[in-house]
Design a protein around this motif. Sequence first.
Motif, PDB file in Angstrom:
ATOM      1  N   CYS A  21       0.833  -1.201   0.000  1.00  0.00           N
ATOM      2  CA  CYS A  21       0.000   0.000   0.000  1.00  0.00           C
ATOM      3  C   CYS A  21       0.869   1.253   0.000  1.00  0.00           C
ATOM      4  CB  CYS A  21      -0.944   0.006   1.198  1.00  0.00           C
ATOM      5  SG  CYS A  21      -2.343   1.118   0.942  1.00  0.00           S
ATOM      6  N   CYS A  31      -4.140   4.933  -7.021  1.00  0.00           N
ATOM      7  CA  CYS A  31      -4.727   5.285  -5.727  1.00  0.00           C
ATOM      8  C   CYS A  31      -5.654   6.480  -5.926  1.00  0.00           C
ATOM      9  CB  CYS A  31      -3.630   5.636  -4.734  1.00  0.00           C
ATOM     10  SG  CYS A  31      -2.515   4.258  -4.375  1.00  0.00           S
ATOM     11  N   VAL A  60     -11.231  -3.810   2.872  1.00  0.00           N
ATOM     12  CA  VAL A  60      -9.846  -3.489   3.217  1.00  0.00           C
ATOM     13  C   VAL A  60      -9.081  -4.793   3.426  1.00  0.00           C
ATOM     14  CG1 VAL A  60      -8.329  -2.285   4.838  1.00  0.00           C
ATOM     15  CG2 VAL A  60     -10.571  -1.325   4.273  1.00  0.00           C
ATOM     16  N   VAL A  88      -7.025   5.593  -0.732  1.00  0.00           N
ATOM     17  CA  VAL A  88      -7.026   4.140  -0.850  1.00  0.00           C
ATOM     18  C   VAL A  88      -6.376   3.734  -2.161  1.00  0.00           C
ATOM     19  CG1 VAL A  88      -9.068   3.855   0.597  1.00  0.00           C
ATOM     20  CG2 VAL A  88      -9.353   4.047  -1.861  1.00  0.00           C
ATOM     21  N   VAL A 102      -9.214  -2.933  -1.405  1.00  0.00           N
ATOM     22  CA  VAL A 102      -8.294  -1.798  -1.347  1.00  0.00           C
ATOM     23  C   VAL A 102      -7.454  -1.898  -0.082  1.00  0.00           C
ATOM     24  CG1 VAL A 102      -9.889  -0.269  -2.589  1.00  0.00           C
ATOM     25  CG2 VAL A 102      -9.903  -0.289  -0.091  1.00  0.00           C
ATOM     26  N   CYS A 103      -6.403  -1.118  -0.033  1.00  0.00           N
ATOM     27  CA  CYS A 103      -5.704  -0.876   1.222  1.00  0.00           C
ATOM     28  C   CYS A 103      -5.793   0.624   1.477  1.00  0.00           C
ATOM     29  CB  CYS A 103      -4.259  -1.373   1.176  1.00  0.00           C
ATOM     30  SG  CYS A 103      -3.229  -0.604  -0.072  1.00  0.00           S
ATOM     31  N   ILE A 104      -5.746   1.010   2.742  1.00  0.00           N
ATOM     32  CA  ILE A 104      -5.851   2.420   3.107  1.00  0.00           C
ATOM     33  C   ILE A 104      -4.446   2.976   3.270  1.00  0.00           C
ATOM     34  CG2 ILE A 104      -6.754   4.098   4.751  1.00  0.00           C
ATOM     35  CD1 ILE A 104      -8.820   1.992   5.592  1.00  0.00           C
TER      36      ILE A 104
END
Length: 115
Positions: A21, A31, A60, A88, A102-104
């Motif tokens: 990420c 992103c 997530v 994200v 997604v990743c934050i």
Amino acid sequence: MAGNICLALALGSVASAALACEEAPVSGGKCFTLRGRVSLYNGTPSMRIWPIGSKRLLGVVPAEHEDAPANIKGVVAFDRSAVADLEVCPVAKAKQGEMQMVCIRSARDVKVQSP
């Protein structure tokens, strides 16, 4: 011995997910930022984002150890959500009718919500 190997593999995958990420994974696209509510749900992935004003949910990942900034992980619980400006990074391409993973990468202006 086998337990140590499994633990090392699990910790390695968590570390690589956080790193992924930070480096903006390209497999799912660029992103992006959104205002959303981060909540915990039963099921996988447990941490999900509702982009405010939409009818979709973002999951997530990694599901076992959500990759989220401390200012989100520290306040979100099953009885508390957080609304924030989130950056994200998609880890998979969006498909209609499916939850996008997604990743934050970052969270700003975090406000805690209780039911």
